[in-house]
Motif scaffolding. Structure first.
Motif, PDB file in Angstrom:
ATOM      1  N   SER A  20       0.657  -1.141   0.030  1.00  0.00           N
ATOM      2  CA  SER A  20      -0.014   0.132   0.245  1.00  0.00           C
ATOM      3  C   SER A  20       0.788   1.122   0.034  1.00  0.00           C
ATOM      4  O   SER A  20       1.863   1.273   0.465  1.00  0.00           O
ATOM      5  N   CYS A  21       0.246   2.344  -0.571  1.00  0.00           N
ATOM      6  CA  CYS A  21       1.065   3.607  -0.625  1.00  0.00           C
ATOM      7  C   CYS A  21      -0.071   4.648  -0.313  1.00  0.00           C
ATOM      8  O   CYS A  21      -0.906   4.865  -0.971  1.00  0.00           O
ATOM      9  N   ALA A  22       0.081   4.968   1.175  1.00  0.00           N
ATOM     10  CA  ALA A  22      -0.979   5.978   1.621  1.00  0.00           C
ATOM     11  C   ALA A  22      -0.405   7.363   1.287  1.00  0.00           C
ATOM     12  O   ALA A  22       0.775   7.710   1.599  1.00  0.00           O
ATOM     13  N   ALA A  23      -1.123   8.189   0.750  1.00  0.00           N
ATOM     14  CA  ALA A  23      -0.807   9.798   0.863  1.00  0.00           C
ATOM     15  C   ALA A  23      -1.603  10.483   1.857  1.00  0.00           C
ATOM     16  O   ALA A  23      -2.726  10.203   2.120  1.00  0.00           O
ATOM     17  N   SER A  24      -1.139  11.495   2.315  1.00  0.00           N
ATOM     18  CA  SER A  24      -1.671  12.378   3.098  1.00  0.00           C
ATOM     19  C   SER A  24      -1.158  13.821   2.800  1.00  0.00           C
ATOM     20  O   SER A  24       0.089  13.863   2.092  1.00  0.00           O
ATOM     21  N   GLY A  25      -1.897  14.817   2.608  1.00  0.00           N
ATOM     22  CA  GLY A  25      -1.533  16.191   2.356  1.00  0.00           C
ATOM     23  C   GLY A  25      -1.972  16.575   1.138  1.00  0.00           C
ATOM     24  O   GLY A  25      -1.835  17.638   0.423  1.00  0.00           O
ATOM     25  N   THR A  27      -4.295  14.955  -2.769  1.00  0.00           N
ATOM     26  CA  THR A  27      -5.199  13.866  -3.362  1.00  0.00           C
ATOM     27  C   THR A  27      -4.200  13.038  -4.119  1.00  0.00           C
ATOM     28  O   THR A  27      -3.789  13.382  -5.208  1.00  0.00           O
ATOM     29  N   LEU A  28      -4.091  11.537  -3.776  1.00  0.00           N
ATOM     30  CA  LEU A  28      -3.284  10.875  -4.642  1.00  0.00           C
ATOM     31  C   LEU A  28      -3.681  10.753  -5.913  1.00  0.00           C
ATOM     32  O   LEU A  28      -2.988  10.593  -6.998  1.00  0.00           O
ATOM     33  N   ARG A  70       0.066  -6.119 -10.319  1.00  0.00           N
ATOM     34  CA  ARG A  70      -0.991  -4.949 -10.526  1.00  0.00           C
ATOM     35  C   ARG A  70      -1.077  -4.004  -9.822  1.00  0.00           C
ATOM     36  O   ARG A  70      -1.310  -3.846  -8.582  1.00  0.00           O
ATOM     37  N   ILE A  71      -1.265  -2.792 -10.275  1.00  0.00           N
ATOM     38  CA  ILE A  71      -1.107  -1.644  -9.803  1.00  0.00           C
ATOM     39  C   ILE A  71      -2.648  -0.982  -9.778  1.00  0.00           C
ATOM     40  O   ILE A  71      -3.139  -1.210 -10.813  1.00  0.00           O
ATOM     41  N   SER A  72      -2.855  -0.330  -8.656  1.00  0.00           N
ATOM     42  CA  SER A  72      -4.284   0.231  -8.637  1.00  0.00           C
ATOM     43  C   SER A  72      -4.189   1.345  -7.622  1.00  0.00           C
ATOM     44  O   SER A  72      -3.268   1.411  -7.069  1.00  0.00           O
ATOM     45  N   LYS A  73      -5.342   2.162  -7.790  1.00  0.00           N
ATOM     46  CA  LYS A  73      -5.645   3.213  -6.710  1.00  0.00           C
ATOM     47  C   LYS A  73      -6.944   2.844  -6.219  1.00  0.00           C
ATOM     48  O   LYS A  73      -8.017   2.559  -6.689  1.00  0.00           O
ATOM     49  N   ASP A  74      -7.045   3.445  -4.718  1.00  0.00           N
ATOM     50  CA  ASP A  74      -8.395   3.726  -4.287  1.00  0.00           C
ATOM     51  C   ASP A  74      -8.528   4.840  -3.787  1.00  0.00           C
ATOM     52  O   ASP A  74      -7.990   5.681  -2.936  1.00  0.00           O
ATOM     53  N   LYS A  75      -9.651   5.682  -4.488  1.00  0.00           N
ATOM     54  CA  LYS A  75      -9.857   7.169  -4.329  1.00  0.00           C
ATOM     55  C   LYS A  75     -10.288   7.457  -2.842  1.00  0.00           C
ATOM     56  O   LYS A  75      -9.717   8.204  -2.211  1.00  0.00           O
ATOM     57  N   LYS A  76     -11.099   6.496  -2.376  1.00  0.00           N
ATOM     58  CA  LYS A  76     -11.757   6.775  -1.079  1.00  0.00           C
ATOM     59  C   LYS A  76     -10.407   6.761  -0.046  1.00  0.00           C
ATOM     60  O   LYS A  76     -10.996   7.528   1.129  1.00  0.00           O
ATOM     61  N   LYS A  77      -9.540   5.859  -0.089  1.00  0.00           N
ATOM     62  CA  LYS A  77      -8.627   5.616   0.918  1.00  0.00           C
ATOM     63  C   LYS A  77      -7.487   6.476   0.429  1.00  0.00           C
ATOM     64  O   LYS A  77      -6.532   6.472   1.321  1.00  0.00           O
ATOM     65  N   ASN A  78      -7.405   7.036  -0.645  1.00  0.00           N
ATOM     66  CA  ASN A  78      -6.417   7.932  -1.063  1.00  0.00           C
ATOM     67  C   ASN A  78      -5.058   7.146  -1.088  1.00  0.00           C
ATOM     68  O   ASN A  78      -4.166   7.418  -0.499  1.00  0.00           O
ATOM     69  N   THR A  79      -4.888   5.887  -1.352  1.00  0.00           N
ATOM     70  CA  THR A  79      -4.302   4.933  -1.230  1.00  0.00           C
ATOM     71  C   THR A  79      -3.874   4.309  -2.728  1.00  0.00           C
ATOM     72  O   THR A  79      -4.896   3.998  -3.498  1.00  0.00           O
ATOM     73  N   ALA A  80      -2.524   4.167  -3.080  1.00  0.00           N
ATOM     74  CA  ALA A  80      -2.294   3.119  -4.322  1.00  0.00           C
ATOM     75  C   ALA A  80      -1.581   1.923  -3.727  1.00  0.00           C
ATOM     76  O   ALA A  80      -1.338   1.776  -2.649  1.00  0.00           O
ATOM     77  N   PHE A  81      -1.967   0.969  -4.701  1.00  0.00           N
ATOM     78  CA  PHE A  81      -1.772  -0.629  -4.361  1.00  0.00           C
ATOM     79  C   PHE A  81      -0.822  -0.913  -5.198  1.00  0.00           C
ATOM     80  O   PHE A  81      -0.899  -0.672  -6.555  1.00  0.00           O
TER      81      PHE A  81
END
Length: 124
Positions: A20-25, A27-28, A70-81
């Motif tokens: 997981s790649c969590a972003a803060s500050g 919008t990923l 497989r790369i993906s993003k979850d907008k709600k979690k502001n996280t890439a996977f």
């Protein structure tokens, strides 16, 4: 602004992990995201990238992970996977996520923010 990669660990060959790649500050999904890895004694190399929501939709995988990661993003979690399957000992490395300038069909270009890496160890 911060990126943090996590989810690494020890796995047997043939196993799976999801990083997981969590972003803060920020919008990923507004950013193009790249995953990189650095194996012991080797240079950092690109693994995968995915365009921002305003980009052209490019997703790229390095040849050595095609069909397995497989790369993906979850907008709600502001996280890439980065979902990693069929892992081999050669996948052992510290994995990093970063914002990049562009995701092309041959790799990513430009660097922005880097997250701390997460160690993936694949045992044989």
């Amino acid at each position: 602004v911060q990126l943090q990669a996590f989810g690494g660990g020890l796995v047997q060959a043939g196993g799976s992990l999801t990083l997981s790649c969590a972003a803060s500050g920020f919008t990923l999904d507004d950013e193009t995201i790249g995953w990189f890895r650095e194996a012991p004694g080797k240079e950092r190399e690109g693994v995968s990238c995915i365009s921002s929501r305003n980009g052209d939709g490019t997703i790229w995988y390095n040849d050595f992970v095609k069909g397995r990661f497989r790369i993906s993003k979850d907008k709600k979690k502001n996280t890439a996977f980065l979902q990693m399957n069929s892992l081999t000992p050669e996948d052992t490395a510290v994995y990093f996520c970063a914002t990049v300038g562009f995701c092309r069909d041959y790799g990513s270009e430009g660097f922005g923010y880097w997250g701390q890496g997460t160690l993936v160890t694949v045992s044989s």
